[in-house]
Write an enzyme that holds these catalytic residues in place. Structure first.
Site, PDB file in Angstrom:
ATOM      1  N   LYS A   1      92.455 -56.018 -83.959  1.00 25.43           N
ATOM      2  CA  LYS A   1      91.873 -54.707 -84.249  1.00 25.43           C
ATOM      3  C   LYS A   1      91.400 -54.011 -82.957  1.00 25.43           C
ATOM      4  CE  LYS A   1      87.998 -52.704 -86.838  1.00 25.43           C
ATOM      5  NZ  LYS A   1      87.379 -52.126 -85.644  1.00 25.43           N
TER       6      LYS A   1
ATOM      7  N   LYS B   1      90.349 -57.382 -76.885  1.00 21.03           N
ATOM      8  CA  LYS B   1      91.630 -57.958 -76.445  1.00 21.03           C
ATOM      9  C   LYS B   1      91.794 -57.858 -74.924  1.00 21.03           C
ATOM     10  CE  LYS B   1      94.168 -55.294 -79.009  1.00 21.03           C
ATOM     11  NZ  LYS B   1      93.069 -54.636 -79.729  1.00 21.03           N
TER      12      LYS B   1
ATOM     13  N   LYS C   1      94.930 -46.408 -73.263  1.00 19.40           N
ATOM     14  CA  LYS C   1      93.690 -46.349 -72.472  1.00 19.40           C
ATOM     15  C   LYS C   1      93.884 -46.964 -71.084  1.00 19.40           C
ATOM     16  CE  LYS C   1      90.685 -48.513 -75.154  1.00 19.40           C
ATOM     17  NZ  LYS C   1      91.479 -48.974 -76.310  1.00 19.40           N
TER      18      LYS C   1
ATOM     19  N   ASP D   1      96.263 -52.515 -83.845  1.00 18.23           N
ATOM     20  CA  ASP D   1      96.942 -53.203 -84.924  1.00 18.23           C
ATOM     21  C   ASP D   1      98.445 -52.983 -84.757  1.00 18.23           C
ATOM     22  OD1 ASP D   1      97.392 -54.457 -87.291  1.00 18.23           O
ATOM     23  OD2 ASP D   1      95.880 -53.293 -88.396  1.00 18.23           O
TER      24      ASP D   1
END
Lengths: 264, 378
Positions: free
Chosen positions: A12, A17, A43, A128
């Site tokens: 998510k 991550k 990003k 996701d």
């Protein structure tokens, strides 16, 4: 000679991550492995803590300028020689970020000769699995292990469960679950139980520590800025687990009701 | 801005269409366009005239959002039942490629006992030859052509792109389409020259199936020369080598050469295969230097801009193209007259014999009138 390990980390959005990927990359580099991290999020923050807080030009930024992109334009060396690549993305609301990942990775594969020399390549995949483009690294045969990062909260687990559906859809086994703690009650138990019920296993439990945020704010990985902290040890252990992990299983997704029961 | 960085703003054939034509040359029985129903519809229908079935997965907005794997897989099964093909091609479109559709997986889902060439292509490439290249690479992967032929085709494609950039439709930002010179005036000129005993070179440098019509101009000039007793003043060059190229291309060369023979036309110089139009220029130049430098005029048909002007300076050059945007570049190259065969392509798809060209027909009619007037005067 060890087989090249090419992993993708799903989970998510905002679950950590990039933070986990960069710390694992740093830990593996400390061990002498040749590591490349490929950030696939618009990003472009997967590699920022390996580069002392510096942003590198993304592949898509350069392609947008119609430049004749070479390896040195897009592959930048960070902490302990970790090769950093950022895919970048379109402006919010314009175009298709998924297609961007496909195009950027094709370009990378074409111009980057050093990619074949790596011991570990980490694809830090955005959020996701929301469209075909986001699974491109797997579908194009560039990834041989997929991991899911989650916490013990309902929504990250819901996303993790959905990612399992995606992996089933593209016939890709799961190599493990990583829990990035949000200090939720019974968190390790919940994620462990979830891992078992989908047929996988919990690879690591990363405690919520302020030091991770502090290092990130300064533009560094924990491994570089606070190598003696306990959480640095956790990342080292996770890196070791990943480098030695050969097992993977086709996950089974849970019913939503069961997910809710787990988190109650 | 560098010469090759011109931003071309007039519409031109797309890579998707180029891939479709390449599949046709590979003799696929069915080509599936994986995308919206309207994609490339004009050429898709034209290709049906050429004996292959072109169908679409007809992806709609739902398909763009959710993907079209099932649609493609079930269409593969359906066309296999309907047409019993020996070879199938699947071609991507902009829509399906942007959403990241894989072509391999639906092909595997369908599990047909027929080879399938998967062409992951969209129309966003600056050079449409990219579509040909991707199709050929996929065909090579599928074992339909060998790596040697793939290598040969790559060289031809690169040169085809260069030819278009040098003097063709990609030579400038915008080219105004033109119908060229009036056919009957140019026909009169050609007949007059032949009557005067001027020596004529016909150079057919045609791209694949377009040769079926350009060959008619060679035939017409030879017919009139023969009527005037000047047949020895005409030398014919044509790219009709039937040993080179993809299966259907070799077939075209053989069919055209058979027709030339049947009509009593001698091809004095066979200048290459029907896919070699971008590289025949050097050979033609060499031949002119060696044998034909004293000829008075040349009629170049097909892809005239691929023939360099170096050794044509002393001759009057008349050229025939099927590209309305080719007129201006050809005039600028120094061609005195440029003629456009409009609607050539629809008339040359699906045929196996030389078909009448407008210019050829005009030459014949004008010659008939002129010869009748001459006999009345006598």
């Amino acid at each position: 000679m060890m087989a090249q390990k090419r992993i993708a980390i799903y989970g998510k959005g905002g679950i950590g991550k990039s933070s986990t990927a960069s710390n694992v990359a740093a830990a593996c580099a400390d061990e002498g492995y040749k590591v490349m991290i490929i950030g696939c999020d618009p990003k472009s923050d997967s590699s920022i803590t390996l580069l002392g807080g510096k942003r590198i030009p993304t592949i898509l930024d350069l392609l947008r300028q119609k430049l004749d992109v070479t390896e040195k334009d897009i592959v930048h060396e960070g902490y302990k020689g970790v090769k950093c690549v950022e895919v970048g993305g379109p402006e919010p609301g314009i175009g298709c970020a998924g297609r961007g990942i496909i195009v950027a990775i094709q370009k990378l594969r074409k111009v980057c000769t050093s990619i074949d020399d790596m011991d570990l390549i980490i694809y830090d995949v955005p959020g996701d699995i929301v469209c075909g483009g986001f699974v491109a690294p797997i579908r194009k045969g560039l990834v041989n292990q997929a991991y899911i990062l989650t916490s013990g909260e309902y929504m990250p687990l819901y996303a993790a469960n959905n990612i399992c559906r995606g992996l089933i859809k593209i016939n890709t086994p799961l190599s493990g679950i990583i829990c990035n703690s949000r200090s939720v009650t019974r968190e390790e138990d919940i994620v462990k139980k979830f891992s078992e019920e989908i047929g996988s296993k919990l690879m690591a439990f990363i405690p919520k520590e302020q030091i991770v945020q502090d290092c990130e704010r300064d533009g560094f990985s924990v491994l570089e800025k606070a190598p003696d902290s306990p959480v640095a040890g956790v990342y080292r252990e996770l890196a070791h687990t990943i480098m030695s992990n050969e097992g993977s299983v086709m996950p089974s997704a849970l019913e939503d009701e069961r997910l809710r029961e787990l988190t109650r | 801005m560098a010469e090759n960085d011109i931003s071309i703003i007039h519409p031109r054939p797309s890579s998707i269409v180029a891939a479709l034509y390449t599949l046709r040359d590979l003799n696929v029985d069915v080509a599936i366009l994986h995308g919206p129903p309207g994609c490339s519809f004009k050429h898709a229908r034209l290709l049906e005239e050429d004996g292959i079935h072109v169908v679409t997965t007809a992806l709609d907005e739902n398909g763009f959002v959710f993907g079209g794997r099932d649609e493609l897989s079930s269409l593969l099964t359906k066309v296999n039942e309907m047409f019993n093909p020996k070879l199938i091609g699947v071609v991507g479109t902009c829509a399906s490629m942007i959403i990241g559709e894989e072509l391999r997986e639906p092909v595997q889902d369908a599990n047909l006992d027929v080879p399938v060439i998967e062409v992951e292509v969209h129309a966003g490439y600056p050079n449409n030859t990219k579509g040909v290249l991707i199709a050929l690479e996929s065909a090579c992967d599928a074992g339909i052509i060998d790596p040697e032929e793939l290598g040969r085709q790559k060289i031809l494609l690169e040169e085809a792109t260069n030819v278009e950039k040098r003097h063709g439709a990609a030579s400038r930002e915008y080219l105004t389409p033109s119908r060229g010179d009036l056919k009957y005036k140019v026909a009169e000129k050609v007949i007059d020259y032949l009557k005067e005993g001027k020596r004529c070179l016909t150079i057919m440098n045609a791209k694949k199936e377009t040769g079926y019509m350009f060959a008619d101009i060679t035939v017409a000039i030879n017919e009139v020369a023969s009527q005037l007793g000047m047949e020895d003043n005409v030398i014919n060059m044509a790219n009709v080598d039937d040993t080179l190229g993809l299966p259907r291309v070799r077939h075209h060369a053989k069919s055209i050469m058979d027709d030339f023979t049947e009509k009593g036309i001698t091809i004095h110089e066979n200048i290459g295969g029907m896919d070699e139009y971008p590289i025949t220029g050097e050979k033609v130049s060499g031949l002119i230097t060696e044998k034909y430098s004293d000829f008075d005029f040349a009629v170049i048909t097909g892809v005239p801009h691929a023939i360099p002007m170096d050794n044509l300076q002393e001759m009057e050059v008349i050229s025939v193209t099927n590209g309305p945007r080719q007129v201006i570049p050809l005039k600028e190259m120094g061609h005195e007259n440029v003629i456009v065969e409009i609607d050539l392509h629809p008339k040359t798809l699906g045929v196996n014999n030389i078909v009448e060209s407008e210019f050829g027909a005009t030459i014949r009619e004008v010659a008939k009138d002129m010869l009748e007037r001459n006999s009345e005067a006598v």
